[in-house]
Design a protein around this motif. Structure first.
Motif, PDB file in Angstrom:
ATOM      1  N   ARG A 232     -11.434  27.021 -41.518  1.00  0.00           N
ATOM      2  CA  ARG A 232     -12.607  26.406 -40.894  1.00  0.00           C
ATOM      3  C   ARG A 232     -13.885  26.918 -41.557  1.00  0.00           C
ATOM      4  N   MET A 233     -14.775  25.990 -41.904  1.00  0.00           N
ATOM      5  CA  MET A 233     -16.052  26.385 -42.486  1.00  0.00           C
ATOM      6  C   MET A 233     -17.046  26.712 -41.384  1.00  0.00           C
ATOM      7  N   VAL A 234     -17.762  27.793 -41.573  1.00  0.00           N
ATOM      8  CA  VAL A 234     -18.824  28.166 -40.627  1.00  0.00           C
ATOM      9  C   VAL A 234     -20.121  28.261 -41.424  1.00  0.00           C
ATOM     10  N   GLY A 235     -21.207  27.794 -40.814  1.00  0.00           N
ATOM     11  CA  GLY A 235     -22.502  27.796 -41.502  1.00  0.00           C
ATOM     12  C   GLY A 235     -23.222  29.118 -41.363  1.00  0.00           C
ATOM     13  N   MET A 236     -24.247  29.293 -42.187  1.00  0.00           N
ATOM     14  CA  MET A 236     -25.004  30.550 -42.185  1.00  0.00           C
ATOM     15  C   MET A 236     -26.486  30.241 -42.095  1.00  0.00           C
ATOM     16  N   LYS A 237     -27.188  31.009 -41.255  1.00  0.00           N
ATOM     17  CA  LYS A 237     -28.633  30.820 -41.148  1.00  0.00           C
ATOM     18  C   LYS A 237     -29.359  32.166 -41.125  1.00  0.00           C
ATOM     19  N   PRO A 238     -29.885  32.585 -42.266  1.00  0.00           N
ATOM     20  CA  PRO A 238     -30.779  33.733 -42.231  1.00  0.00           C
ATOM     21  C   PRO A 238     -32.122  33.288 -41.649  1.00  0.00           C
TER      22      PRO A 238
END
Lengths: 301, 284
Positions: A232-238
């Protein structure tokens, strides 16, 4: 709810020295002008244009929305940003202002920024924001509980928030500035992903340090391992502290070299920022005209 | 008996109250009289200029917001510091090719000029401001306010006095500046930066770059966050370049010969904007 706490602690420990060394190398990459322009445009399209102040008004949010749709009125060829991020009470305003565009509306919720409230009202806040039209919810975890070692409670609250979101995407804010160690950042990342997070996010922007390249790399590696394990792909938000275009490009380099090109889209990577936008616009104009720009020529959100 | 290897000075830039090397890593070897190698100094790049402008912009409002009295005190202190290091400056000018007596005279003139403009800080608004006659029940004032961030092209010679004459009136008037120092006398510029730094001048109010005029001037002239350019001892081609590019953001431009160093108070007014205020007269 059939979810259970994963069997961790199987989160690996983080080598802080190696991490710093690797980040230093990312920072030293040099980019050709053409790549820089495309990287800046990509970064622009990944921005969650954010205003989270007590003094926010509907007028200000509408203004921000116009900027989100057309960041630089002088250059219509530039992409719109990914989303506008506001408090729940202003979601409706943003939603109306953005109707007919592809800019999404994100809302912070769950007693942002401290998370210090009972779970029930925090879940209600999510349902309210979603009902008002939020496409994405940025929740905060209970850092206090996490630091007490009550990881199961944190897991359960994230899972409950995910359920409350319904169709809306859930971004889980770890507030890495309050987690003290990279090991904790890694563990919180793993926990959030196991509990169903669509995105993991570094910070609220209210605590310093916020999105350092180091914690971002730790989280990217967590996403990489999670993807390898579950598919499963999970997104990233700095979010927080990314103020200039150069730093943003460093993050993109890091993203590309850690997670690969599949993540290089606004669907899987976001910058939580407000001042970054103007700096990107200034750099793009500089590349186009050859002249260094003045911040006074750009709208001050 | 101990023999010590002398510590040679590395001449760096002065940006935002700090002394960084140029980001480009380049240096130029300075030759003194008879082609003797005197020192290496930084060859600033466009990016150094950009950084300097960022620092100047950040510092300008704070500098303009200080009381005129305090600005005068700080300029006066700069003169004091220069006085204390007069011998060092004279020696450095001599190393860069000036005669010993000429160097000493130049340092003295620079000190005098700083004192002179220190005195002007709390006077120029009185002298150049006006109360205007108007045909309505209002007081009408016109007062000068600083333009903002000014680029200064220092004359090639005199190395120290030219720099001081370019910078002092701007400081007296509450502007911040980014200076391109003389390429033949860069050392005194960098040492003068140390004097500024020791005089409670807030970091970023004066930024000093050393390098090549043909490399820095085009960027200075086109930079949209620079509000004006004061250039000393420029040739016709350089003047055209400045004039054409200043139009981009309507910079104020003041062109002077290299020897226009006389402490003219109107030099302060070159980079002032006139603000006119209407104030109702009380109704009796």
């Amino acid at each position: 709810m059939a979810r259970t706490t994963p069997t961790p602690p199987d989160s690996p420990t983080i080598d802080a020295v190696g991490l710093a060394e690797r980040v230093a190398r990312f920072k030293a990459r040099s980019l050709k002008a053409a790549s820089k322009v495309s990287a800046l445009k990509l970064a622009l399209s990944m921005i969650d244009l954010t205003t989270l102040e007590g003094r926010d008004t509907p007028g200000k949010v509408r203004q921000l929305c116009r900027k989100a749709v057309r960041p630089d009125p002088a250059d219509p060829s530039l992409p719109h940003v990914a989303a506008v991020c506001v408090y729940p009470t202003l979601v409706r305003v943003a939603k109306d202002a953005l109707s007919g565009t592809k800019v999404r509306v994100a809302s912070v919720a769950t007693a942002f920024p401290s998370g210090q409230a009972d779970l029930a009202p925090r879940l209600d806040e999510i349902r309210y924001a979603v009902a008002e039209g939020a496409d994405e919810i940025d929740m905060v975890i209970s850092r206090g509980k996490f630091l007490c070692g009550d990881h199961a409670a944190v897991f359960d609250e994230i899972a409950a928030c995910k359920d409350a979101c319904g169709e809306a995407h859930l971004k889980v804010i770890l507030e890495t500035g309050e987690l003290h160690t990279y090991d904790n950042v890694r563990r919180a990342s793993d926990l959030a992903m196991e509990a169903g997070a669509d995105f993991i996010k570094t910070s609220t922007g209210k605590v310093s340090p916020a999105a350092t390249p180091e914690v971002t790399l730790v989280m990217l590696q967590a996403i990489q391992d999670f993807h390898a394990r579950t598919g499963r792909m999970v997104g990233m938000k700095p979010a927080g502290g990314i103020r200039d275009a150069k730093t943003a490009v460093t993050f993109l380099v890091m993203l590309r070299e850690t997670l690969g090109p599949a993540w290089l889209t606004p669907e899987w990577f976001r910058f939580g920022a407000s001042t970054l936008t103007n700096d990107i616009l200034m750099q793009l104009t500089k590349q186009r005209t050859g002249h260094y720009q003045s911040a006074r020529d750009y709208t001050n959100d | 008996m101990s023999t010590r290897i002398p510590v040679l000075k590395t001449y760096k830039l002065y940006i935002g109250g700090q002394f960084p090397r140029t980001e480009s890593g380049r240096a130029i070897a300075l030759e003194g009289r008879g082609g003797r190698h005197v020192a290496n100094y930084c060859r600033a790049s466009r990016k150094d200029l950009r950084n300097a402008v960022v620092a100047a912009r950040k510092a300008q409002s704070g500098w303009a917001g200080k009381t005129a009295y305090l600005r005068g005190q700080i300029l006066y202190r700069t003169a004091e510091m220069l006085e204390g290091r007069a011998a060092q400056f004279a020696e450095e000018l001599r190393l860069q090719g000036d005669s010993a007596s000429g160097a000493r005279k130049e340092v003295d003139a620079a000190i005098e000029l700083l004192i002179h403009y220190a005195g002007w800080t709390d006077k120029y608004t009185q002298v150049f401001g006006t109360v205007n006659p108007v045909a309505s029940p209002h007081f009408n004032f016109s007062v000068p306010e600083p333009t903002g961030v000014i680029g200064v092209v220092a004359p090639e010679s005199p190395g120290l006095l030219g720099l001081v004459a370019g910078v002092a009136p701007l400081l007296a008037g509450g502007n911040a500046c980014v200076v391109l120092a003389s390429a033949t006398h860069p050392l005194s510029a960098v040492t003068f930066a140390e004097v500024l730094n020791d005089s409670d001048l807030p970091g970023g109010v004066v930024n000093i770059l050393t390098g090549l005029r043909q490399e820095i001037l085009p960027t200075m002239a086109t930079h949209k966050d620079i509000d004006g350019i004061a250039a000393y001892g420029t040739n016709a081609a350089e003047q055209t370049l400045i004039a054409e590019n200043a139009a981009l953001n309507v910079k104020r431009v003041a062109l002077h010969p290299a020897d226009a160093l006389d402490g003219d108070p109107f030099r302060i007014m070159e980079f002032q904007e006139i603000k006119t205020t209407w104030h109702p007269v009380a109704i009796r």
